[in-house]
Design a protein around this motif. Structure first.
Motif, mmCIF file in Angstrom:
data_model
loop_
_atom_site.group_PDB
_atom_site.id
_atom_site.type_symbol
_atom_site.label_atom_id
_atom_site.label_comp_id
_atom_site.label_asym_id
_atom_site.label_seq_id
_atom_site.Cartn_x
_atom_site.Cartn_y
_atom_site.Cartn_z
ATOM 1 N N LYS A 122 0.826 -1.198 0.000
ATOM 2 C CA LYS A 122 0.000 0.000 0.000
ATOM 3 C C LYS A 122 0.862 1.250 0.000
ATOM 4 C CE LYS A 122 -3.727 2.282 2.582
ATOM 5 N NZ LYS A 122 -4.628 2.187 3.758
ATOM 6 N N ALA A 123 1.942 1.240 0.783
ATOM 7 C CA ALA A 123 2.847 2.393 0.832
ATOM 8 C C ALA A 123 3.533 2.607 -0.508
ATOM 9 C CB ALA A 123 3.886 2.195 1.930
ATOM 10 N N MET A 124 3.942 1.509 -1.165
ATOM 11 C CA MET A 124 4.639 1.626 -2.436
ATOM 12 C C MET A 124 3.701 2.049 -3.561
ATOM 13 S SD MET A 124 7.782 1.191 -1.889
ATOM 14 C CE MET A 124 8.403 1.007 -3.554
ATOM 15 N N LEU A 125 2.391 1.843 -3.381
ATOM 16 C CA LEU A 125 1.418 2.274 -4.385
ATOM 17 C C LEU A 125 0.921 3.680 -4.110
ATOM 18 C CD1 LEU A 125 -0.685 -0.988 -4.873
ATOM 19 C CD2 LEU A 125 1.089 -0.075 -6.362
ATOM 20 N N GLY A 126 1.703 4.432 -3.371
ATOM 21 C CA GLY A 126 1.363 5.829 -3.119
ATOM 22 C C GLY A 126 0.135 5.985 -2.245
ATOM 23 N N ALA A 136 -8.561 1.501 -8.583
ATOM 24 C CA ALA A 136 -8.217 1.627 -10.005
ATOM 25 C C ALA A 136 -8.637 2.990 -10.544
ATOM 26 C CB ALA A 136 -8.879 0.517 -10.812
ATOM 27 N N GLU A 137 -9.818 3.463 -10.179
ATOM 28 C CA GLU A 137 -10.267 4.766 -10.663
ATOM 29 C C GLU A 137 -9.433 5.881 -10.057
ATOM 30 O OE1 GLU A 137 -11.932 7.593 -12.790
ATOM 31 O OE2 GLU A 137 -12.174 5.428 -13.095
ATOM 32 N N GLU A 138 -8.971 5.693 -8.827
ATOM 33 C CA GLU A 138 -8.084 6.684 -8.218
ATOM 34 C C GLU A 138 -6.775 6.785 -8.990
ATOM 35 O OE1 GLU A 138 -5.844 7.575 -3.945
ATOM 36 O OE2 GLU A 138 -7.498 6.136 -4.032
ATOM 37 N N LEU A 139 -6.264 5.631 -9.390
ATOM 38 C CA LEU A 139 -5.043 5.632 -10.203
ATOM 39 C C LEU A 139 -5.302 6.284 -11.549
ATOM 40 C CD1 LEU A 139 -2.159 4.816 -10.826
ATOM 41 C CD2 LEU A 139 -2.989 2.534 -11.444
ATOM 42 N N THR A 178 5.332 6.443 -16.552
ATOM 43 C CA THR A 178 5.615 6.810 -15.168
ATOM 44 C C THR A 178 4.297 7.101 -14.475
ATOM 45 O OG1 THR A 178 5.878 9.160 -15.736
ATOM 46 C CG2 THR A 178 7.875 7.793 -15.743
ATOM 47 N N PHE A 179 4.253 6.851 -13.180
ATOM 48 C CA PHE A 179 3.039 7.038 -12.396
ATOM 49 C C PHE A 179 3.336 7.958 -11.213
ATOM 50 C CE2 PHE A 179 2.647 3.026 -14.557
ATOM 51 C CZ PHE A 179 1.326 2.972 -14.968
ATOM 52 N N GLU A 180 2.532 8.977 -11.093
ATOM 53 C CA GLU A 180 2.708 9.928 -10.008
ATOM 54 C C GLU A 180 2.655 9.224 -8.655
ATOM 55 O OE1 GLU A 180 0.289 13.746 -8.099
ATOM 56 O OE2 GLU A 180 -0.095 13.127 -10.162
ATOM 57 N N ARG A 181 3.656 9.522 -7.817
ATOM 58 C CA ARG A 181 3.765 9.020 -6.449
ATOM 59 C C ARG A 181 4.134 7.547 -6.380
ATOM 60 N NH1 ARG A 181 -1.563 10.768 -3.355
ATOM 61 N NH2 ARG A 181 -0.519 9.623 -1.674
ATOM 62 N N PHE A 182 4.424 6.931 -7.513
ATOM 63 C CA PHE A 182 4.977 5.586 -7.492
ATOM 64 C C PHE A 182 6.495 5.734 -7.576
ATOM 65 C CE2 PHE A 182 1.367 2.731 -9.263
ATOM 66 C CZ PHE A 182 0.511 3.242 -8.310
#
Length: 293
Positions: A122-126, A136-139, A178-182
């Motif tokens: 959970k921490a690593m997924l921002g 998924a919708e949040e991502l 790239t993914f923000e906060r990942f």
């Protein structure tokens, strides 16, 4: 040991391996797609990706791991063997008590490890909880805020249908996606700027069997494990494993110094074109070395 017991043991090892790797990389893979890199010798480039991106269904994998743990929650007496001829014999009360104690200790350790891995993931997924149906919708919302993502639609089961286009100049390296906060993610495309205006283009995410992309190899192995488990679980419970199927093209008016296409550079109105067909049989990740002006 029965077939289903062996499956649970294999799944537990695979899931533990995947969990450890997930802490250092978000496990993503292309599905059906078309991708292109237009690279001008003056350093300007445009990268486009139109198609599917899979975020491996970590919540489904977590559910399967939990199911395996629940199956192990009930103590099952193990056989005992004679020390001399190794024939199976009845267990003594002391041996049964030792087995139960060992099982209880292992069960507690598994539960603690599972909780720690869940929090770390959970921490690593921002901060996104993969077990949350809204995750998924949040991502998707995060991606829509990032430059270049023109469309991000979530289709369910870890599948995102996206349209990406970004134009910039090669004054820096470029990686997609790239993914923000990942902190990290495994890359579909890596463009590296070298000295003397030379650019190396690699696409490790566009090869199912490339030695340079261990995550893809891991997912191929996971696909085999899930296929073997089909006899013990219904198809609807199986995580859908991604299958890359698409085309990657490089169009450039620079000088192509090296590449690993079958045909080599072909004439194009934009200069030269390199093209790779990507599927599950693709052995080597696309690569090209291009000299700019």
């Amino acid at each position: 040991m029965g077939i289903f017991t062996r499956w649970r043991a294999c799944a537990a090892v695979a899931l533990a391996t995947m969990g450890a790797l997930a802490l250092s990389a978000c496990i993503i893979s292309p599905g059906a797609f078309q991708a292109s890199l237009d690279l001008r010798k003056n350093g300007q480039f445009t990268y486009t990706y139109d198609g599917e991106i899979y975020l491996l269904a970590l919540s489904q994998l977590a559910d399967m791991a939990a199911e395996a743990d629940r199956a192990d929650d009930a103590y099952v007496k193990q056989p005992c063997y004679d020390d001399e001829d190794f024939d199976e014999r009845p267990c003594t009360s002391a041996e049964i008590a030792a087995q139960k104690q060992a099982w209880a200790e292992q069960s507690a350790a598994r539960k603690k490890s599972s909780e720690q891995e869940s929090e770390a993931l959970k921490a690593m997924l921002g901060g996104i909880d993969p077990s949350d149906p809204k995750a998924a919708e949040e991502l998707a919302q995060r991606l829509r805020r990032q430059e270049g993502w023109k469309r991000v639609d979530y289709r369910g089961n870890g599948l995102f249908d996206v349209e990406f286009e970004l134009t910039s100049r090669i004054g820096h390296d470029f990686t997609f996606p790239t993914f923000e906060r990942f902190p990290m993610s495994n890359s579909f495309l890596v463009v590296t700027l070298r000295q003397e205006k030379t650019v190396r283009v690699e696409a490790p995410g566009f090869s199912a069997q490339s030695g340079g992309n261990p995550l893809q190899g891991m997912m191929s192995g996971m696909a085999g494990i899930f296929a073997a488990a089909a006899a013990s679980q219904s198809e609807g419970d199986m995580p859908r494993m991604p299958e890359a199927n698409g085309t990657f093209r490089i169009v450039t008016d620079g000088q192509v110094l090296a590449n690993n296409t079958d045909e080599g550079p072909q004439p194009d109105r934009g200069g030269q074109v390199l093209e790779w067909t990507i599927n599950q049989r693709t052995q080597a990740a696309p690569m090209a070395l291009i000299k700019l002006d």
